[in-house]
Design an enzyme around this catalytic site. Structure first.
Site, short mmCIF file in Angstrom:
data_model
loop_
_atom_site.label_atom_id
_atom_site.label_comp_id
_atom_site.label_asym_id
_atom_site.label_seq_id
_atom_site.Cartn_x
_atom_site.Cartn_y
_atom_site.Cartn_z
N ALA A 67 0.89 -1.03 0.02
CA ALA A 67 0.06 -0.01 0.24
C ALA A 67 1.07 1.09 -0.13
O ALA A 67 2.01 1.22 0.51
CB ALA A 67 -0.98 -0.02 1.08
N GLY A 112 0.67 -4.95 0.87
CA GLY A 112 -0.52 -5.11 0.17
C GLY A 112 -0.37 -5.71 -1.40
O GLY A 112 -1.32 -6.31 -1.83
N GLU A 115 -0.68 -9.31 -0.62
CA GLU A 115 -2.01 -9.62 -0.27
C GLU A 115 -2.83 -9.69 -1.48
O GLU A 115 -3.65 -10.60 -1.56
CB GLU A 115 -2.44 -8.42 0.70
CG GLU A 115 -1.94 -8.61 2.06
CD GLU A 115 -2.39 -7.67 3.11
OE1 GLU A 115 -1.85 -6.31 2.91
OE2 GLU A 115 -2.79 -7.75 4.04
N GLU A 135 5.01 -5.51 7.36
CA GLU A 135 4.32 -3.97 7.80
C GLU A 135 4.82 -3.68 9.30
O GLU A 135 4.74 -2.62 9.66
CB GLU A 135 2.70 -4.39 8.01
CG GLU A 135 2.06 -4.44 6.67
CD GLU A 135 2.10 -5.65 5.83
OE1 GLU A 135 2.67 -6.52 5.97
OE2 GLU A 135 1.32 -5.71 5.00
N1 COA Z 1 4.67 3.19 -0.78
C1 COA Z 1 4.85 4.40 -1.33
N2 COA Z 1 6.07 4.48 -2.33
C2 COA Z 1 6.77 3.45 -2.31
C3 COA Z 1 6.59 2.27 -1.83
C4 COA Z 1 5.30 2.14 -0.97
N3 COA Z 1 4.92 1.12 -0.32
N4 COA Z 1 7.74 1.20 -2.23
C5 COA Z 1 8.40 1.90 -2.84
N5 COA Z 1 8.12 3.07 -2.92
C6 COA Z 1 8.50 4.23 -3.65
C7 COA Z 1 9.99 4.79 -2.85
O1 COA Z 1 9.56 5.78 -2.04
C8 COA Z 1 10.64 5.22 -4.12
O2 COA Z 1 10.06 6.63 -4.43
P1 COA Z 1 10.98 7.90 -4.94
O3 COA Z 1 11.88 7.61 -6.04
O4 COA Z 1 10.02 8.88 -5.08
O5 COA Z 1 11.89 8.03 -3.66
C9 COA Z 1 10.36 4.37 -5.36
O6 COA Z 1 9.37 3.86 -4.77
C10 COA Z 1 11.54 3.39 -5.38
O7 COA Z 1 11.50 2.62 -4.03
P2 COA Z 1 12.94 2.55 -3.51
O8 COA Z 1 12.72 2.19 -2.27
O9 COA Z 1 13.75 3.80 -3.87
O10 COA Z 1 13.63 1.27 -4.23
P3 COA Z 1 14.56 -0.05 -3.52
O11 COA Z 1 15.20 -0.70 -4.79
O12 COA Z 1 15.85 0.92 -2.81
O13 COA Z 1 13.85 -0.85 -2.53
C11 COA Z 1 12.01 -1.73 -1.99
C12 COA Z 1 12.90 -1.48 -2.84
C13 COA Z 1 10.73 -2.59 -2.25
C14 COA Z 1 12.73 -2.90 -0.88
C15 COA Z 1 11.54 -0.60 -0.81
O14 COA Z 1 11.01 0.16 -2.01
C16 COA Z 1 10.61 -0.80 0.29
O15 COA Z 1 11.01 -1.28 1.30
N6 COA Z 1 9.29 -0.56 -0.05
C17 COA Z 1 8.22 -0.49 0.99
C18 COA Z 1 7.81 -1.83 1.15
C19 COA Z 1 6.85 -2.15 2.30
O16 COA Z 1 7.19 -1.78 3.38
N7 COA Z 1 5.61 -2.53 2.08
C20 COA Z 1 4.58 -2.62 2.89
C21 COA Z 1 3.57 -1.16 3.13
S1 COA Z 1 2.45 -1.45 4.01
#
Ligand code: COA
Length: 260
Positions: A67, A112, A115, A135
């Site tokens: 999400a 999400g 999910e 989460e």
């Molecule tokens: N919500 C909003 N934005 C998200 C996102 C999310 N769940 N997951 C990734 N993004 C965005 C990042 O903020 C970034 O945006 P920006 O370029 O404007 O800064 C872009 O997507 C790329 O993500 P980034 O984190 O730079 O890529 P990465 O390769 O370094 O890492 C992940 C990849 C998936 C490990 C990391 O993005 C992450 O941990 N995301 C969140 C996962 C999460 O906790 N999901 C559950 C949410 S309830």
């Protein structure tokens, strides 16, 4: 076909491919995207030209990375409950669709995203796909049905571990756990998903829908799944496709099902 801000829709040979299209945000599900998924699934329900669906993510990196955390950060107790209920309702629509829906997991399926994949009837994953419910890293728990569906798919012990450690697992491990049906090279993801759906589309549509209903009944405490099965079995026997299927077998020919 309706236009969407965050989805790409493509209907080919009866299969609607729904692509979550926010690649710069790793296809994170904001509220608008959840609403659009709802509308797209409603189209799957309503449009008789659509026989099956694939849900996937844009770009090579992510299916859906969760999400949208920027929206989650703003939630209060009241808005959080309706946020979770709304998402759960949309994902339940996917799960209850009487037309088969496959998640073609082309990268990160986190929070999400995991999910959403679990709400689909099957999951085909690219070799580099990663799954997880992270989460607790955010002081949260899954809210779009993850505590329930992950436990259904992988069992209580492993679900507890994955949700409490926030560990990410690869596609192979996800397959060993029963979370994923098939693991294929990225370039074969849509082909493999399409092959499975085409095989299913060659069967009697009413029977396929009733298989989905009966399997879902296993997880509904208010329902006697055996009774649901007996009723569904009886319903099949009133269908034209049942007459066609049994006649074709006896006449040693391929059945031509109509869905009636
Ligand atoms: N919500 C909003 N934005 C998200 C996102 C999310 N769940 N997951 C990734 N993004 C965005 C990042 O903020 C970034 O945006 P920006 O370029 O404007 O800064 C872009 O997507 C790329 O993500 P980034 O984190 O730079 O890529 P990465 O390769 O370094 O890492 C992940 C990849 C998936 C490990 C990391 O993005 C992450 O941990 N995301 C969140 C996962 C999460 O906790 N999901 C559950 C949410 S309830």
């Amino acid at each position: 076909m309706a236009t969407y801000e965050n989805l790409l829709l493509d209907l080919q040979n009866g299969i609607l491919t729904i692509t979550i299209n926010r690649a710069d945000k790793l296809n994170a599900l904001n509220i608008e995207t959840i609403q659009e998924i709802r509308n797209a699934i409603q189209q799957v329900y309503d449009d008789s030209d659509i026989k099956a669906a694939i849900i996937t993510g844009a770009g090579p990196k992510a299916f859906v990375a969760g999400a949208d955390i920027t929206e989650i950060a703003e939630l209060s107790e009241v808005t959080a409950r309706s946020f979770a209920e709304r998402g759960q309702e949309v994902f339940a629509m996917i799960e209850r669709s009487n037309k088969p829906v496959i998640a073609a997991v082309n990268g990160f399926a986190l929070g999400g995203g995991c999910e959403l994949a679990m709400a689909c009837h099957m999951r085909v994953a690219a070799e580099h796909a990663r799954f997880g419910q992270p989460e607790v890293n955010l002081g949260l728990i899954p809210g779009y049905g993850g505590t329930q569906r992950l436990t259904q798919l992988v069992g209580k012990g492993k679900a507890m571990e994955l949700m409490m450690t926030a560990d990410m697992i690869g596609a192979q491990e996800a397959q060993q756990l029963g979370l994923v049906n098939h693991v294929v090279p990225q370039e074969e993801l849509i082909t493999k998903s399409t092959e499975i759906l085409e095989k299913i589309m060659g069967k009697a549509p009413l029977a396929i829908g009733l298989v989905i209903e009966c399997v879902n009944a296993v997880f509904n405490n208010d329902e006697n799944g055996y009774q649901t099965e007996a009723n569904a079995f009886a319903r099949c026997c009133t269908s034209e496709d049942f007459v066609e299927g049994t006649s074709a077998f006896i006449e040693k020919r391929k059945p031509a099902f109509t869905g009636n």
